[in-house]
Enzyme design. Structure first.
Site, PDB file in Angstrom:
ATOM      1  N   ASN A 106     -12.308  64.943  39.906  1.00  0.00           N
ATOM      2  CA  ASN A 106     -11.976  66.435  40.119  1.00  0.00           C
ATOM      3  C   ASN A 106     -10.769  66.929  39.445  1.00  0.00           C
ATOM      4  OD1 ASN A 106     -10.694  65.435  42.167  1.00  0.00           O
ATOM      5  ND2 ASN A 106     -11.325  67.010  43.654  1.00  0.00           N
ATOM      6  N   GLU A 156      -5.737  59.437  50.035  1.00  0.00           N
ATOM      7  CA  GLU A 156      -5.877  60.771  49.874  1.00  0.00           C
ATOM      8  C   GLU A 156      -7.393  61.113  49.831  1.00  0.00           C
ATOM      9  OE1 GLU A 156      -3.475  63.086  49.898  1.00  0.00           O
ATOM     10  OE2 GLU A 156      -1.703  61.907  49.709  1.00  0.00           O
ATOM     11  N   CYS A 177     -10.347  68.821  47.266  1.00  0.00           N
ATOM     12  CA  CYS A 177     -10.381  68.397  48.462  1.00  0.00           C
ATOM     13  C   CYS A 177      -9.764  69.569  49.314  1.00  0.00           C
ATOM     14  CB  CYS A 177      -9.390  67.131  48.474  1.00  0.00           C
ATOM     15  SG  CYS A 177      -8.077  67.414  47.642  1.00  0.00           S
ATOM     16  N   GLU A 209       2.076  62.856  48.782  1.00  0.00           N
ATOM     17  CA  GLU A 209       2.389  62.624  47.363  1.00  0.00           C
ATOM     18  C   GLU A 209       3.141  63.924  47.116  1.00  0.00           C
ATOM     19  OE1 GLU A 209      -1.582  61.847  45.350  1.00  0.00           O
ATOM     20  OE2 GLU A 209      -1.114  59.758  45.692  1.00  0.00           O
TER      21      GLU A 209
HETATM   22  P1  NAP Z   1     -15.265  58.734  45.287  1.00  0.00           P
HETATM   23  O1  NAP Z   1     -16.734  58.524  44.835  1.00  0.00           O
HETATM   24  O2  NAP Z   1     -14.590  58.075  46.316  1.00  0.00           O
HETATM   25  O3  NAP Z   1     -14.385  58.139  43.824  1.00  0.00           O
HETATM   26  C1  NAP Z   1     -13.098  58.014  43.878  1.00  0.00           C
HETATM   27  C2  NAP Z   1     -12.636  56.988  43.088  1.00  0.00           C
HETATM   28  O4  NAP Z   1     -12.967  55.701  43.444  1.00  0.00           O
HETATM   29  C3  NAP Z   1     -13.344  56.979  41.789  1.00  0.00           C
HETATM   30  O5  NAP Z   1     -12.433  56.212  40.787  1.00  0.00           O
HETATM   31  C4  NAP Z   1     -14.338  55.755  41.849  1.00  0.00           C
HETATM   32  O6  NAP Z   1     -14.981  55.091  40.844  1.00  0.00           O
HETATM   33  C5  NAP Z   1     -13.771  54.724  43.058  1.00  0.00           C
HETATM   34  N1  NAP Z   1     -14.698  54.122  43.722  1.00  0.00           N
HETATM   35  C6  NAP Z   1     -15.912  54.294  44.175  1.00  0.00           C
HETATM   36  N2  NAP Z   1     -16.407  53.104  44.852  1.00  0.00           N
HETATM   37  C7  NAP Z   1     -15.544  52.456  44.781  1.00  0.00           C
HETATM   38  C8  NAP Z   1     -15.305  51.147  45.625  1.00  0.00           C
HETATM   39  N3  NAP Z   1     -16.386  50.623  46.008  1.00  0.00           N
HETATM   40  N4  NAP Z   1     -14.344  50.249  45.384  1.00  0.00           N
HETATM   41  C9  NAP Z   1     -13.042  50.853  44.643  1.00  0.00           C
HETATM   42  N5  NAP Z   1     -13.293  52.161  43.813  1.00  0.00           N
HETATM   43  C10 NAP Z   1     -14.326  52.795  44.109  1.00  0.00           C
HETATM   44  O7  NAP Z   1     -14.820  60.331  45.106  1.00  0.00           O
HETATM   45  P2  NAP Z   1     -15.130  61.258  44.004  1.00  0.00           P
HETATM   46  O8  NAP Z   1     -16.440  61.776  44.168  1.00  0.00           O
HETATM   47  O9  NAP Z   1     -14.615  60.899  42.698  1.00  0.00           O
HETATM   48  O10 NAP Z   1     -14.134  62.387  44.331  1.00  0.00           O
HETATM   49  C11 NAP Z   1     -14.340  63.344  45.302  1.00  0.00           C
HETATM   50  C12 NAP Z   1     -13.780  63.005  46.655  1.00  0.00           C
HETATM   51  O11 NAP Z   1     -12.217  62.746  46.354  1.00  0.00           O
HETATM   52  C13 NAP Z   1     -13.730  64.254  47.739  1.00  0.00           C
HETATM   53  O12 NAP Z   1     -14.376  63.981  48.643  1.00  0.00           O
HETATM   54  C14 NAP Z   1     -12.568  64.959  47.612  1.00  0.00           C
HETATM   55  O13 NAP Z   1     -12.148  65.498  48.656  1.00  0.00           O
HETATM   56  C15 NAP Z   1     -11.523  63.697  47.456  1.00  0.00           C
HETATM   57  N6  NAP Z   1     -10.298  64.125  46.851  1.00  0.00           N
HETATM   58  C16 NAP Z   1      -9.091  64.130  47.673  1.00  0.00           C
HETATM   59  C17 NAP Z   1      -8.006  64.485  47.471  1.00  0.00           C
HETATM   60  C18 NAP Z   1      -6.889  64.425  48.304  1.00  0.00           C
HETATM   61  O14 NAP Z   1      -5.570  64.473  47.622  1.00  0.00           O
HETATM   62  N7  NAP Z   1      -6.977  64.248  49.717  1.00  0.00           N
HETATM   63  C19 NAP Z   1      -7.689  64.923  45.967  1.00  0.00           C
HETATM   64  C20 NAP Z   1      -8.810  64.988  45.318  1.00  0.00           C
HETATM   65  C21 NAP Z   1     -10.177  64.745  45.610  1.00  0.00           C
HETATM   66  P3  NAP Z   1     -16.253  55.632  40.061  1.00  0.00           P
HETATM   67  O15 NAP Z   1     -16.227  56.637  39.310  1.00  0.00           O
HETATM   68  O16 NAP Z   1     -16.323  54.499  38.940  1.00  0.00           O
HETATM   69  O17 NAP Z   1     -17.292  55.459  40.970  1.00  0.00           O
END
Ligand code: NAP
Length: 487
Positions: free
Chosen positions: A161, A260, A294, A468
Site C-alpha cells: 500500500n 507494524e 493501516c 518507526e
Molecule cells: P500482507 O498480506 O500481510 O503482506 C505484507 C508482506 O508480507 C508482503 O510483502 C507479503 O508478500 C509478505 N508475506 C505474506 N505472507 C508471508 C509469509 N507467510 N511469510 C513472510 N512474508 C509474507 O499484507 P498486505 O495485504 O500486503 O498489506 C496490507 C496490510 O498491511 C493491512 O493489514 C495494513 O493495515 C497493514 N499495514 C500496516 C502498517 C503499519 O504501519 N501498521 C502500514 C501499512 C500497512 P507477498 O506480497 O509476496 O504476499
C-alpha cells in the site's frame, strides 16, 4: 503523463534480484508479473527468487555486517542524505512508477515520495546522535558504561500500500544504526523498492548492506531466513494474521522483532467539534491512499447531535470525488489493488446494508476495467456490522452515533486493533481525557493524518509493537551493551 513517460519509467527499473551489490536473475530463471491495477494489464515482470536466492541475500548481508557497523556514523548519515536528495530530484518519475504499480493518484504518490524521503533525511541526522551513558554504581564501587551497537543483519518485509515509504521507514534507521539488511517488498509492488535500491547504490551504500529479494514463493523463501541463526532482526509491515505467523517463526532464533500490523481506526466527532475541520479531517483520514492505509479511519463514531449533518456533509464531499486512472489529471481516487480487495469491500458494504445501514453515496464497484470502487458513505450502521470489526481497506465510511463520552470510548476501544484513533473536539480537557482513554499507539486530535517522520509510528494490541520514526525509530536497530568497570 504520456505513454512514453510510462514506458520510460518502467524500463528504467532493474528487474533482477539485488544481492551483494549485483543485479542477477533468479536462480531458476523465473519471473513474476507486475500488474497495473487501473488497467489489469501486465506492466513488466521481475525476478522470482528461490529459497537459494533468499539464502544468498542473507549470506551477502552477513558478509557486509562487520565492516558496515564499523563505518563512521557521519559516512552512514551522508549516504542517507545523498539518497534523500536523489529521491527528491527524481520525485516525478518515482511517483509515476508508484502510481503505475499501485494505482494511487499521482498527487498521492508524490506525497508518499516526499514522506518516504523524509525518513532518509531524518535518520541521516540521527546517525551521528547515537550515544551511551556513563554513571557510577549506587555503592560507588564501579563505573557503568552503557553503549549502543547495531543489532546485526535485519530482514524487512513490506506491504503493497505504501511501496516506498514502508521501506524507507525501515532502511533509514537500519543504515543509520549500522545494520545490513535484506528487503522483501510486496510481490504486487516491487518496482519502487528496486528503484530505491538503485538510488542507494548511487548514493554510495556499500555492496551487501542492502539486498532486495522479490518473490512469489514468499513464505517458502522467508521462513528459512527467519529461522537462520545469523539473522538478528525481523521487521514486518503487513496484515495481522501474517504478522502472528512471523512472530512464531522468529521465536526460534529469539529475534528482535518489530511488527507494524493492521488497524481499525475510530474517528470520533464530539458534539462540540468544529464540523468543517471534522469533515476535512475525515476526508484525509478516510480517503488518503484510496482508503488502503493501516491508519485509515474505519469507524466514524459521531455524537447524535451532529451525526446527520456530519454524514450528509461527508457524503457530499465523497460523492464529488473523481474516480479514475491515477495518471490522469484531476483524479482523486484510483483503483483498489486487486479484484480480491474490491470484492471484500463490496461484501462488507452489503453486510452493513443487510444490518440496516443506509447508502448516502456510492455503494458499489465502478468502471469496466480496473479494480475501482465508488467512494461510499453509509449512515446508521449498527456497531455489530462486519464493517466495524474488520479492516475495510477501501473508500467506504460507515457512520454510527453515540450519546455520552464513555459510550464513545467504549465503542472506540471495542476492537482487537490499536494503531491510531482520531478525535475532533474543541474542549481541551475532553481531548486529553479521550487521548488517555484510547487504547491505541497514536491519536490525532483535530487532524486526520498522524504520519510524521519525526514521530514514533506504531500500534498496540493486534496492531503490533515497535516504533518507526522519531527518536524511537533507531532504537529498534540498536542493542544496549553495558560494561562494568572497577576503578
Ligand atoms: P500482507 O498480506 O500481510 O503482506 C505484507 C508482506 O508480507 C508482503 O510483502 C507479503 O508478500 C509478505 N508475506 C505474506 N505472507 C508471508 C509469509 N507467510 N511469510 C513472510 N512474508 C509474507 O499484507 P498486505 O495485504 O500486503 O498489506 C496490507 C496490510 O498491511 C493491512 O493489514 C495494513 O493495515 C497493514 N499495514 C500496516 C502498517 C503499519 O504501519 N501498521 C502500514 C501499512 C500497512 P507477498 O506480497 O509476496 O504476499
Amino acid at each position: 503523463m504520456t505513454q512514453q513517460d510510462e514506458r520510460r519509467v518502467v524500463e528504467s527499473v532493474q528487474r533482477g534480484l539485488f544481492i551483494g551489490g549485483e543485479w542477477r536473475a533468479a536462480s531458476g530463471g523465473a519471473e513474476l508479473d507486475v500488474i497495473d491495477p487501473s488497467t489489469e494489464e501486465v506492466l513488466t515482470s521481475v525476478a522470482d527468487a528461490t529459497v537459494d536466492d533468499g539464502r544468498a541475500a542473507l549470506d551477502a548481508a552477513v558478509a557486509a555486517q562487520a565492516s558496515w557497523a564499523a563505518t563512521a556514523p557521519r559516512e552512514r548519515g551522508e549516504i542517507l542524505r545523498a539518497a534523500f536528495e536523489k529521491i527528491t530530484e527524481r520525485a516525478e518519475d518515482l511517483a509515476l512508477l508508484m502510481t503505475l504499480e499501485m494505482g494511487k493518484p499521482l498527487k498521492e504518490a508524490m506525497a508518499e515520495i516526499t514522506y518516504g524521503a523524509e525518513f532518509f533525511r531524518w535518520f541521516s541526522e540521527e546517525a551521528v546522535r547515537i550515544a551511551g551513558r556513563w554513571s557510577t554504581s549506587p555503592n560507588g564501587a564501579t563505573r557503568l558504561l552503557t553503549m549502543k551497537q547495531p543489532v546485526g543483519p535485519a530482514l524487512m518485509i513490506t506491504p503493497w500500500n505504501f511501496p516506498l515509504a514502508m521501506g524507507t521507514r525501515k532502511i533509514g534507521p537500519a543504515v543509520a544504526a549500522g545494520c545490513a539488511m535484506i528487503v522483501k517488498p510486496a510481490s504486487q509492488t516491487p518496482l519502487s523498492m528496486l528503484a530505491l535500491a538503485q538510488i542507494l547504490t548511487e548514493s554510495g551504500l556499500p555492496d551487501g548492506v542492502l539486498n532486495v529479494v522479490t518473490t512469489s514463493h514468499t513464505g517458502d523463501v522467508m521462513e528459512p531466513l527467519i529461522r537462520d541463526p545469523r539473522l538478528r532482526k525481523l521487521t514486518f509491515t503487513g496484515s495481522t494474521p501474517v504478522g502472528r505467523k512471523l512472530v512464531e517463526q522468529s521465536a526460534e532464533g529469539l529475534l528482535r522483532v518489530s511488527m507494524e500490523l493492521g488497524g481499525n481506526a475510530p474517528f470520533l466527532v464530539f458534539g462540540d467539534a468544529d464540523l468543517d475541520k471534522a469533515v476535512d479531517g475525515a476526508m484525509l483520514a478516510k480517503m488518503r491512499n484510496i482508503g488502503e492505509a493501516c491508519t485509515a479511519a474505519n469507524r466514524f463514531i459521531v455524537h447524535e447531535s451532529v451525526a446527520d449533518e456530519f454524514s450528509q456533509r461527508l457524503a457530499e464531499r465523497m460523492g464529488a470525488l473523481t474516480v479514475g486512472r491515477g495518471t490522469e489529471d484531476g483524479v482523486d481516487v484510483g483503483p483498489l489493488i486487486d479484484d480480491k480487495q474490491r470484492d471484500k469491500v463490496a461484501e462488507l458494504v452489503q453486510d452493513a446494508i443487510d444490518h440496516g445501514g443506509r447508502v448516502l453515496t456510492g455503494g458499489g464497484p465502478t468502471g469496466d476495467k480496473g479494480f475501482y470502487y465508488s467512494p461510499t458513505v453509509l449512515a446508521d450502521v449498527p456497531s455489530d456490522a462486519r464493517v466495524f470489526d474488520e479492516e475495510i481497506f477501501g473508500p467506504v465510511a460507515p457512520v454510527t452515533s453515540f450519546s455520552t463520552d464513555d459510550e464513545a470510548l467504549t465503542l472506540a476501544n471495542d476492537t482487537e486493533y490499536g494503531l491510531v484513533a482520531y478525535a475532533f473536539t474543541t474542549d481541551l480537557s475532553r481531548a486529553l481525557r479521550v487521548s488517555e482513554g484510547l487504547e491505541t499507539g497514536m491519536v490525532g486530535i483535530n487532524q486526520g493524518v498522524v504520519s510524521n517522520p519525526a514521530a514514533p509510528f506504531g500500534g498496540v494490541k493486534a496492531s503490533g509493537f515497535g516504533r518507526e520514526g522519531g527518536a524511537e525509530g533507531i532504537e529498534e536497530y540498536l542493542e544496549t551493551k553495558y560494561v562494568g568497570i572497577a576503578l
